[in-house]
Design a protein around this motif. Structure first.
Motif, PDB file in Angstrom:
ATOM      1  N   ALA A  42       0.827  -1.207   0.000  1.00 24.13           N
ATOM      2  CA  ALA A  42       0.000   0.000   0.000  1.00 24.13           C
ATOM      3  C   ALA A  42       0.860   1.255   0.000  1.00 24.13           C
ATOM      4  CB  ALA A  42      -0.922   0.004   1.209  1.00 24.13           C
ATOM      5  N   VAL A  43       0.487   2.218  -0.843  1.00 24.90           N
ATOM      6  CA  VAL A  43       1.147   3.517  -0.905  1.00 24.90           C
ATOM      7  C   VAL A  43       0.076   4.556  -0.660  1.00 24.90           C
ATOM      8  CG1 VAL A  43       2.461   5.111  -2.350  1.00 24.90           C
ATOM      9  CG2 VAL A  43       2.770   2.642  -2.626  1.00 24.90           C
ATOM     10  N   GLY A  44       0.290   5.394   0.350  1.00 25.94           N
ATOM     11  CA  GLY A  44      -0.709   6.414   0.666  1.00 25.94           C
ATOM     12  C   GLY A  44      -0.066   7.746   0.989  1.00 25.94           C
ATOM     13  N   ALA A  45      -0.822   8.802   0.808  1.00 28.32           N
ATOM     14  CA  ALA A  45      -0.314  10.147   1.057  1.00 28.32           C
ATOM     15  C   ALA A  45      -0.233  10.457   2.551  1.00 28.32           C
ATOM     16  CB  ALA A  45      -1.201  11.178   0.364  1.00 28.32           C
ATOM     17  N   MET A  46      -1.123   9.850   3.328  1.00 30.32           N
ATOM     18  CA  MET A  46      -1.169  10.134   4.760  1.00 30.32           C
ATOM     19  C   MET A  46      -0.791   8.885   5.544  1.00 30.32           C
ATOM     20  SD  MET A  46      -4.717  12.299   4.935  1.00 30.32           S
ATOM     21  CE  MET A  46      -5.648  10.882   4.391  1.00 30.32           C
ATOM     22  N   ARG A  47       0.220   8.990   6.370  1.00 29.95           N
ATOM     23  CA  ARG A  47       0.657   7.837   7.164  1.00 29.95           C
ATOM     24  C   ARG A  47      -0.471   7.328   8.052  1.00 29.95           C
ATOM     25  NH1 ARG A  47       6.125   7.286  10.557  1.00 29.95           N
ATOM     26  NH2 ARG A  47       6.878   6.940   8.474  1.00 29.95           N
ATOM     27  N   GLY A  48      -1.185   8.227   8.707  1.00 32.40           N
ATOM     28  CA  GLY A  48      -2.286   7.826   9.583  1.00 32.40           C
ATOM     29  C   GLY A  48      -3.421   7.156   8.837  1.00 32.40           C
ATOM     30  N   GLY A  49      -3.608   7.522   7.586  1.00 30.77           N
ATOM     31  CA  GLY A  49      -4.689   6.945   6.789  1.00 30.77           C
ATOM     32  C   GLY A  49      -4.475   5.487   6.451  1.00 30.77           C
ATOM     33  N   CYS A  50      -3.232   5.055   6.450  1.00 34.11           N
ATOM     34  CA  CYS A  50      -2.906   3.671   6.110  1.00 34.11           C
ATOM     35  C   CYS A  50      -2.670   2.798   7.336  1.00 34.11           C
ATOM     36  CB  CYS A  50      -1.673   3.615   5.209  1.00 34.11           C
ATOM     37  SG  CYS A  50      -1.975   4.204   3.551  1.00 34.11           S
ATOM     38  N   SER A  51      -2.686   3.372   8.524  1.00 35.22           N
ATOM     39  CA  SER A  51      -2.314   2.606   9.711  1.00 35.22           C
ATOM     40  C   SER A  51      -3.252   1.428   9.970  1.00 35.22           C
ATOM     41  CB  SER A  51      -2.226   3.506  10.942  1.00 35.22           C
ATOM     42  OG  SER A  51      -3.467   4.117  11.194  1.00 35.22           O
ATOM     43  N   ALA A  52      -4.541   1.608   9.799  1.00 39.20           N
ATOM     44  CA  ALA A  52      -5.486   0.501  10.001  1.00 39.20           C
ATOM     45  C   ALA A  52      -5.283  -0.578   8.943  1.00 39.20           C
ATOM     46  CB  ALA A  52      -6.919   1.012   9.966  1.00 39.20           C
ATOM     47  N   LEU A  53      -5.030  -0.160   7.727  1.00 37.35           N
ATOM     48  CA  LEU A  53      -4.788  -1.102   6.644  1.00 37.35           C
ATOM     49  C   LEU A  53      -3.502  -1.887   6.891  1.00 37.35           C
ATOM     50  CD1 LEU A  53      -5.633  -2.089   3.809  1.00 37.35           C
ATOM     51  CD2 LEU A  53      -4.257  -0.232   2.879  1.00 37.35           C
ATOM     52  N   CYS A  54      -2.462  -1.202   7.350  1.00 37.12           N
ATOM     53  CA  CYS A  54      -1.189  -1.862   7.649  1.00 37.12           C
ATOM     54  C   CYS A  54      -1.347  -2.870   8.783  1.00 37.12           C
ATOM     55  CB  CYS A  54      -0.123  -0.834   8.004  1.00 37.12           C
ATOM     56  SG  CYS A  54       0.376   0.188   6.615  1.00 37.12           S
ATOM     57  N   ALA A  55      -2.091  -2.512   9.800  1.00 39.37           N
ATOM     58  CA  ALA A  55      -2.326  -3.425  10.916  1.00 39.37           C
ATOM     59  C   ALA A  55      -3.060  -4.679  10.444  1.00 39.37           C
ATOM     60  CB  ALA A  55      -3.123  -2.729  12.013  1.00 39.37           C
ATOM     61  N   LYS A  56      -4.035  -4.504   9.583  1.00 44.14           N
ATOM     62  CA  LYS A  56      -4.790  -5.636   9.045  1.00 44.14           C
ATOM     63  C   LYS A  56      -3.879  -6.536   8.204  1.00 44.14           C
ATOM     64  CE  LYS A  56      -8.922  -4.854   7.659  1.00 44.14           C
ATOM     65  NZ  LYS A  56     -10.103  -4.409   6.895  1.00 44.14           N
ATOM     66  N   ALA A  57      -3.002  -5.931   7.403  1.00 40.17           N
ATOM     67  CA  ALA A  57      -2.087  -6.703   6.562  1.00 40.17           C
ATOM     68  C   ALA A  57      -1.090  -7.478   7.421  1.00 40.17           C
ATOM     69  CB  ALA A  57      -1.351  -5.779   5.605  1.00 40.17           C
ATOM     70  N   ARG A  58      -0.564  -6.861   8.470  1.00 42.25           N
ATOM     71  CA  ARG A  58       0.383  -7.549   9.360  1.00 42.25           C
ATOM     72  C   ARG A  58      -0.290  -8.716  10.062  1.00 42.25           C
ATOM     73  NH1 ARG A  58       2.289  -2.333  10.250  1.00 42.25           N
ATOM     74  NH2 ARG A  58       1.038  -2.045  12.109  1.00 42.25           N
ATOM     75  N   LYS A  59      -1.509  -8.506  10.519  1.00 36.59           N
ATOM     76  CA  LYS A  59      -2.241  -9.570  11.213  1.00 36.59           C
ATOM     77  C   LYS A  59      -2.471 -10.751  10.273  1.00 36.59           C
ATOM     78  CE  LYS A  59      -6.519 -10.442  13.705  1.00 36.59           C
ATOM     79  NZ  LYS A  59      -7.796  -9.883  14.141  1.00 36.59           N
ATOM     80  N   ARG A  60      -2.843 -10.469   9.033  1.00 35.85           N
ATOM     81  CA  ARG A  60      -3.117 -11.520   8.059  1.00 35.85           C
ATOM     82  C   ARG A  60      -1.832 -12.273   7.687  1.00 35.85           C
ATOM     83  NH1 ARG A  60      -6.877 -13.614   5.409  1.00 35.85           N
ATOM     84  NH2 ARG A  60      -8.491 -12.115   5.829  1.00 35.85           N
ATOM     85  N   SER A  61      -0.703 -11.560   7.615  1.00 29.96           N
ATOM     86  CA  SER A  61       0.551 -12.203   7.217  1.00 29.96           C
ATOM     87  C   SER A  61       1.084 -13.134   8.293  1.00 29.96           C
ATOM     88  CB  SER A  61       1.608 -11.164   6.848  1.00 29.96           C
ATOM     89  OG  SER A  61       2.020 -10.452   7.985  1.00 29.96           O
ATOM     90  N   ARG A  62       0.669 -12.940   9.534  1.00 26.97           N
ATOM     91  CA  ARG A  62       1.117 -13.817  10.629  1.00 26.97           C
ATOM     92  C   ARG A  62       0.295 -15.086  10.740  1.00 26.97           C
ATOM     93  NH1 ARG A  62       1.558  -8.756  14.501  1.00 26.97           N
ATOM     94  NH2 ARG A  62       3.570  -7.990  13.798  1.00 26.97           N
ATOM     95  N   GLN A  63      -0.847 -15.126  10.084  1.00 27.12           N
ATOM     96  CA  GLN A  63      -1.698 -16.323  10.142  1.00 27.12           C
ATOM     97  C   GLN A  63      -1.151 -17.372   9.187  1.00 27.12           C
ATOM     98  OE1 GLN A  63      -5.580 -14.900   9.131  1.00 27.12           O
ATOM     99  NE2 GLN A  63      -5.956 -14.030  11.151  1.00 27.12           N
ATOM    100  N   PRO A  64      -1.196 -18.659   9.576  1.00 31.85           N
ATOM    101  CA  PRO A  64      -0.685 -19.727   8.691  1.00 31.85           C
ATOM    102  C   PRO A  64      -1.576 -19.964   7.500  1.00 31.85           C
ATOM    103  CG  PRO A  64      -1.475 -20.641  10.785  1.00 31.85           C
ATOM    104  CD  PRO A  64      -1.616 -19.161  10.854  1.00 31.85           C
TER     105      PRO A  64
END
Length: 64
Positions: A42-64
């Motif tokens: 994900a590439v976004g103009a606002m760091r805060g705007g992507c924080s929820a998306l980044c958290a969701k992606a990290r959570k999904r990547s840790r699942q087997p």
């Protein structure tokens, strides 16, 4: 003869780059791809705007 569509269907380990992921359309696309279990960069103009998306992606990547 193989079409470009057939060649694209073979790529199973693709990473999708979403430019504008902190916006309305980009966030919907990124969330949809993540829900399907796809890899998203994900590439976004606002760091805060992507924080929820980044958290969701990290959570999904840790699942087997």
């Amino acid at each position: 003869m193989n079409s470009h569509k057939d060649a694209a269907a073979v790529a199973t380990d693709a990473t999708y780059v979403i430019v504008g992921a902190s916006g309305n359309t980009g966030s919907i696309i990124a969330n949809s791809l993540l829900a399907e279990g796809r890899k998203v960069r994900a590439v976004g103009a606002m760091r805060g705007g992507c924080s929820a998306l980044c958290a969701k992606a990290r959570k999904r990547s840790r699942q087997p």
